[in-house]
Design a protein around this motif. Sequence first.
Motif, PDB file in Angstrom:
ATOM      1  N   PHE A  36       0.839  -1.192   0.000  1.00 25.99           N
ATOM      2  CA  PHE A  36       0.000   0.000   0.000  1.00 25.99           C
ATOM      3  C   PHE A  36       0.878   1.248   0.000  1.00 25.99           C
ATOM      4  CE2 PHE A  36      -2.743  -3.215   1.858  1.00 25.99           C
ATOM      5  CZ  PHE A  36      -3.989  -2.942   1.309  1.00 25.99           C
ATOM      6  N   VAL A  62      -3.696   4.468  -1.027  1.00 19.26           N
ATOM      7  CA  VAL A  62      -4.442   4.690   0.218  1.00 19.26           C
ATOM      8  C   VAL A  62      -4.899   6.142   0.239  1.00 19.26           C
ATOM      9  CG1 VAL A  62      -4.347   4.683   2.743  1.00 19.26           C
ATOM     10  CG2 VAL A  62      -3.039   2.980   1.429  1.00 19.26           C
ATOM     11  N   LEU A  68      -8.022   0.370   5.851  1.00 27.48           N
ATOM     12  CA  LEU A  68      -6.981  -0.601   5.524  1.00 27.48           C
ATOM     13  C   LEU A  68      -7.327  -2.013   6.003  1.00 27.48           C
ATOM     14  CD1 LEU A  68      -3.768   1.541   6.093  1.00 27.48           C
ATOM     15  CD2 LEU A  68      -4.539   0.523   3.947  1.00 27.48           C
ATOM     16  N   HIS A 100      -5.890   4.930  10.014  1.00 27.79           N
ATOM     17  CA  HIS A 100      -5.170   3.929   9.232  1.00 27.79           C
ATOM     18  C   HIS A 100      -4.278   3.071  10.129  1.00 27.79           C
ATOM     19  CE1 HIS A 100      -5.531   6.913   5.674  1.00 27.79           C
ATOM     20  NE2 HIS A 100      -6.378   5.933   5.455  1.00 27.79           N
TER      21      HIS A 100
END
Length: 201
Positions: A36, A62, A68, A100
Motif C-alpha cells: 500500500f 491509500v 486498511l 489507518h
Amino acid sequence: MAQLYYKYGTMNSGKSFEIIKVAHNYEEQGKPVLIFSPSVSARGNIDRVGSRVGFERDAIPVHDKTDLYESVKSFLNPGVQHKQIYCVLIDEAQFLKKHHILELTRVVDELNIPVMAFGLKNDFQNQLFEGSYYLLVQADKIEEIKTICWYCDRKATMVIRFREGQPINAGEQIQVGGNEDYKPVCRRCYNHAFRGGVSND
C-alpha cells in the motif's frame, strides 16, 4: 505471531527499496504480499512504489477514507484454509492518518498478518507526522534505517527543505519532492543550515 513493524529513516535511506526487496523475498517463496502507498506520496503514479535507485512495484493507493483493515480483508477468501496473504507492506507511512494505523493493528491482531510500515519520522521542522506519531505509539517493533548526512559523515536524523537553493523551516508539512527539495542531514548540519552555513546550490 504477527507484529506491527515501523521502520523509519530520513530521505535517501532506502525505505522504498527495502519494501521492494522484502516483497521479492516473500514472493520468491510463493508467499503473496500486499503493498500500500498513500496517494499523497506519489512521485509519479499513485499506484506505484518507486525507489530512488530505479526499482518499482505496483501498489494499492491509500486515500484519507480508505479502511486498511477492510482493504486487506477483501483479499482473503474465508473458505480457504491456507494462508493467503503473508505480509502487508506500507510505503511512506508518515502520510497515514490515525485511523489507518489503528486499522493496521487490527490486521495484525485479528487477521494475524504481519505489517511492515516504512516512512519518515519527523518532518523538515522536526515535528512528527501524524502517521509516524501513531506508529511510534502502536508498533510492536521499531527500527531505524540509517543513512549518512548530505554534508558530512555523521548519521542523518533530520531533513532540510530547500526553496530556490536556500534552506527553509516554514510552510506546509506535506510537500512531495526529491533531492532538489530535500536533503538528509545530521543535527549539527541542520542547525548550521539556519545560521547560513549550507545551501542546495
